[in-house]
Design a protein around this motif. Structure first.
Motif, PDB file in Angstrom:
ATOM      1  N   GLN A  32       2.376  40.958   1.451  1.00  0.00           N
ATOM      2  CA  GLN A  32       3.878  41.355   1.711  1.00  0.00           C
ATOM      3  C   GLN A  32       4.817  41.499   0.715  1.00  0.00           C
ATOM      4  O   GLN A  32       5.766  42.435   0.868  1.00  0.00           O
ATOM      5  CB  GLN A  32       4.159  40.316   2.874  1.00  0.00           C
ATOM      6  CG  GLN A  32       3.582  40.346   4.070  1.00  0.00           C
ATOM      7  CD  GLN A  32       4.047  39.535   5.297  1.00  0.00           C
ATOM      8  OE1 GLN A  32       4.866  38.680   5.091  1.00  0.00           O
ATOM      9  NE2 GLN A  32       3.034  39.016   6.134  1.00  0.00           N
ATOM     10  N   TRP A  57       0.498  46.719   9.625  1.00  0.00           N
ATOM     11  CA  TRP A  57       1.735  46.064   8.719  1.00  0.00           C
ATOM     12  C   TRP A  57       1.743  44.685   9.400  1.00  0.00           C
ATOM     13  O   TRP A  57       2.094  43.791   8.455  1.00  0.00           O
ATOM     14  CB  TRP A  57       2.766  46.823   8.604  1.00  0.00           C
ATOM     15  CG  TRP A  57       2.599  48.071   7.566  1.00  0.00           C
ATOM     16  CD1 TRP A  57       2.307  49.296   7.791  1.00  0.00           C
ATOM     17  CD2 TRP A  57       2.959  47.911   6.221  1.00  0.00           C
ATOM     18  NE1 TRP A  57       2.323  49.960   6.617  1.00  0.00           N
ATOM     19  CE2 TRP A  57       2.538  49.121   5.692  1.00  0.00           C
ATOM     20  CE3 TRP A  57       3.442  46.821   5.428  1.00  0.00           C
ATOM     21  CZ2 TRP A  57       2.713  49.447   4.372  1.00  0.00           C
ATOM     22  CZ3 TRP A  57       3.361  47.043   4.084  1.00  0.00           C
ATOM     23  CH2 TRP A  57       3.028  48.393   3.675  1.00  0.00           C
ATOM     24  N   ARG A  58       1.662  44.615  10.605  1.00  0.00           N
ATOM     25  CA  ARG A  58       2.023  43.380  11.133  1.00  0.00           C
ATOM     26  C   ARG A  58       0.936  42.192  10.714  1.00  0.00           C
ATOM     27  O   ARG A  58       1.256  41.244  10.591  1.00  0.00           O
ATOM     28  CB  ARG A  58       1.750  43.205  12.683  1.00  0.00           C
ATOM     29  CG  ARG A  58       2.578  42.049  13.564  1.00  0.00           C
ATOM     30  CD  ARG A  58       2.558  42.467  14.908  1.00  0.00           C
ATOM     31  NE  ARG A  58       1.407  42.889  15.625  1.00  0.00           N
ATOM     32  CZ  ARG A  58       1.120  43.991  16.270  1.00  0.00           C
ATOM     33  NH1 ARG A  58       1.886  44.884  16.244  1.00  0.00           N
ATOM     34  NH2 ARG A  58      -0.074  44.051  16.652  1.00  0.00           N
ATOM     35  N   HIS A  86       9.946  45.976  13.773  1.00  0.00           N
ATOM     36  CA  HIS A  86       9.647  45.274  12.586  1.00  0.00           C
ATOM     37  C   HIS A  86       8.464  44.529  12.412  1.00  0.00           C
ATOM     38  O   HIS A  86       8.255  43.801  13.416  1.00  0.00           O
ATOM     39  CB  HIS A  86      10.906  44.438  12.144  1.00  0.00           C
ATOM     40  CG  HIS A  86      10.867  43.826  10.586  1.00  0.00           C
ATOM     41  ND1 HIS A  86       9.937  43.259  10.205  1.00  0.00           N
ATOM     42  CD2 HIS A  86      11.839  44.217   9.544  1.00  0.00           C
ATOM     43  CE1 HIS A  86      10.391  42.891   8.846  1.00  0.00           C
ATOM     44  NE2 HIS A  86      11.337  43.735   8.568  1.00  0.00           N
ATOM     45  N   PRO A  87       7.535  44.814  11.620  1.00  0.00           N
ATOM     46  CA  PRO A  87       6.462  44.160  11.629  1.00  0.00           C
ATOM     47  C   PRO A  87       6.170  42.640  11.625  1.00  0.00           C
ATOM     48  O   PRO A  87       5.058  41.940  11.959  1.00  0.00           O
ATOM     49  CB  PRO A  87       5.367  44.727  10.523  1.00  0.00           C
ATOM     50  CG  PRO A  87       6.513  45.533   9.792  1.00  0.00           C
ATOM     51  CD  PRO A  87       7.636  45.628  10.468  1.00  0.00           C
ATOM     52  N   ARG A  88       7.010  42.012  11.097  1.00  0.00           N
ATOM     53  CA  ARG A  88       7.019  40.433  10.774  1.00  0.00           C
ATOM     54  C   ARG A  88       8.088  39.671  11.629  1.00  0.00           C
ATOM     55  O   ARG A  88       8.471  38.667  11.403  1.00  0.00           O
ATOM     56  CB  ARG A  88       7.025  40.159   9.444  1.00  0.00           C
ATOM     57  CG  ARG A  88       5.718  40.443   8.616  1.00  0.00           C
ATOM     58  CD  ARG A  88       5.518  40.155   7.134  1.00  0.00           C
ATOM     59  NE  ARG A  88       6.470  41.232   6.491  1.00  0.00           N
ATOM     60  CZ  ARG A  88       6.440  42.459   6.535  1.00  0.00           C
ATOM     61  NH1 ARG A  88       5.039  43.215   6.963  1.00  0.00           N
ATOM     62  NH2 ARG A  88       7.252  43.217   5.828  1.00  0.00           N
ATOM     63  N   GLU A 117       3.866  44.938  -1.433  1.00  0.00           N
ATOM     64  CA  GLU A 117       3.857  46.099  -0.721  1.00  0.00           C
ATOM     65  C   GLU A 117       4.936  46.508   0.175  1.00  0.00           C
ATOM     66  O   GLU A 117       5.335  45.602   1.031  1.00  0.00           O
ATOM     67  CB  GLU A 117       2.453  46.146   0.112  1.00  0.00           C
ATOM     68  CG  GLU A 117       1.173  46.121  -0.791  1.00  0.00           C
ATOM     69  CD  GLU A 117      -0.212  46.376  -0.150  1.00  0.00           C
ATOM     70  OE1 GLU A 117      -0.096  46.905   0.843  1.00  0.00           O
ATOM     71  OE2 GLU A 117      -0.920  45.602  -0.487  1.00  0.00           O
ATOM     72  N   PRO A 133       6.372  49.641   3.063  1.00  0.00           N
ATOM     73  CA  PRO A 133       5.642  50.939   3.640  1.00  0.00           C
ATOM     74  C   PRO A 133       6.826  52.090   3.213  1.00  0.00           C
ATOM     75  O   PRO A 133       7.723  51.578   2.701  1.00  0.00           O
ATOM     76  CB  PRO A 133       6.055  50.472   5.212  1.00  0.00           C
ATOM     77  CG  PRO A 133       7.294  49.542   5.374  1.00  0.00           C
ATOM     78  CD  PRO A 133       6.828  48.396   4.013  1.00  0.00           C
ATOM     79  N   THR A 187      -0.741  52.006  12.761  1.00  0.00           N
ATOM     80  CA  THR A 187       0.071  51.617  11.639  1.00  0.00           C
ATOM     81  C   THR A 187       0.888  50.169  11.756  1.00  0.00           C
ATOM     82  O   THR A 187       1.126  49.490  10.839  1.00  0.00           O
ATOM     83  CB  THR A 187       0.913  52.762  11.218  1.00  0.00           C
ATOM     84  OG1 THR A 187       0.117  53.895  11.072  1.00  0.00           O
ATOM     85  CG2 THR A 187       1.745  52.370  10.048  1.00  0.00           C
ATOM     86  N   GLN A 188       1.790  50.278  12.953  1.00  0.00           N
ATOM     87  CA  GLN A 188       2.449  49.059  13.158  1.00  0.00           C
ATOM     88  C   GLN A 188       1.423  47.680  12.988  1.00  0.00           C
ATOM     89  O   GLN A 188       1.920  46.845  12.500  1.00  0.00           O
ATOM     90  CB  GLN A 188       3.327  49.144  14.479  1.00  0.00           C
ATOM     91  CG  GLN A 188       4.290  48.541  14.241  1.00  0.00           C
ATOM     92  CD  GLN A 188       4.420  46.886  15.017  1.00  0.00           C
ATOM     93  OE1 GLN A 188       3.288  46.517  15.182  1.00  0.00           O
ATOM     94  NE2 GLN A 188       5.367  46.084  14.649  1.00  0.00           N
ATOM     95  N   LEU A 225      -0.488  42.481   7.777  1.00  0.00           N
ATOM     96  CA  LEU A 225      -0.668  42.384   6.382  1.00  0.00           C
ATOM     97  C   LEU A 225      -0.556  40.879   5.700  1.00  0.00           C
ATOM     98  O   LEU A 225       0.331  40.101   6.214  1.00  0.00           O
ATOM     99  CB  LEU A 225       0.466  43.090   5.443  1.00  0.00           C
ATOM    100  CG  LEU A 225       0.453  43.421   4.155  1.00  0.00           C
ATOM    101  CD1 LEU A 225      -0.711  44.316   3.916  1.00  0.00           C
ATOM    102  CD2 LEU A 225       1.711  43.908   3.692  1.00  0.00           C
ATOM    103  N   ILE A 271       8.888  51.380   9.959  1.00  0.00           N
ATOM    104  CA  ILE A 271       7.717  50.600  10.871  1.00  0.00           C
ATOM    105  C   ILE A 271       8.671  49.980  12.077  1.00  0.00           C
ATOM    106  O   ILE A 271       9.591  49.470  11.533  1.00  0.00           O
ATOM    107  CB  ILE A 271       7.010  49.785  10.089  1.00  0.00           C
ATOM    108  CG1 ILE A 271       6.395  50.439   8.859  1.00  0.00           C
ATOM    109  CG2 ILE A 271       5.990  49.005  11.086  1.00  0.00           C
ATOM    110  CD1 ILE A 271       5.214  51.072   9.221  1.00  0.00           C
TER     111      ILE A 271
END
Length: 165
Positions: free
Chosen positions: A106, A98-99, A118-120, A109, A111, A94-95, A101, A115
């Motif tokens: 971004q 989102w990373r 942090h995915p970014r 959307e 989550p 899942t992480q 995406l 997460i």
């Protein structure tokens, strides 16, 4: 300053701030979303569950009139939970999703769950420069790079946009 007061307020929720980076001036993100920002990073300790930490951060934001009307809209205060040690939430796949995406998705959307990391974070100098001040040796549990290595991988012009106050 709002950021100083917000960091102090975290203590009333059981979050003990151990180290704080210097404050940095940065352009608002995304461009045009509002006035420029002051960014910093804090290393903290607490006995709260990850979701409780996020809830506490949101409560502190609300004390400083944060409105969550629009994703990445103008905000009076934005407290993000970047990482919790080597924890990955909710899971690695899942992480990673989102990373990865795409940028155009971004902004639209968000989550529906926490997460972490942090995915970014690895893409943002305004996160990594202050993070290196408090935890340069922290290692991303999925990317296997330190905060300093992630920061060094950013374009020099991105790092130069994070200006000490």
């Amino acid at each position: 300053m709002t950021l100083d007061k917000a960091l102090q307020e975290l203590g009333s929720y059981g979050i003990r701030v151990r180290h704080t980076s210097p404050f940095y001036a940065t352009s608002c993100f995304p461009a045009g979303a509002g006035p420029d920002y002051v960014n910093a990073c804090a290393a903290a300790e607490c006995d709260l569950a990850p979701v409780e930490i996020l809830e506490a951060l949101h409560r502190v934001e609300a004390l400083f009139s944060r409105q969550r009307d629009q994703r990445w809209g103008a905000r009076s205060l934005d407290l993000d939970l970047i990482a919790i040690g080597d924890m990955v939430l909710p899971d690695a796949s899942t992480q990673a999703a989102w990373r990865a995406l795409p940028p155009d998705r971004q902004t639209a959307e968000a989550p529906d769950q926490l997460i972490v990391p942090h995915p970014r974070m690895q893409d943002r100098a305004f996160v990594l420069v202050p993070l290196c001040d408090v935890a340069s040796d922290w290692r991303h549990p999925l990317l296997a790079l330190s905060a300093q290595e992630l920061c060094d991988a950013l374009p020099p012009e991105a790092r130069a946009e994070v200006v000490p106050l």
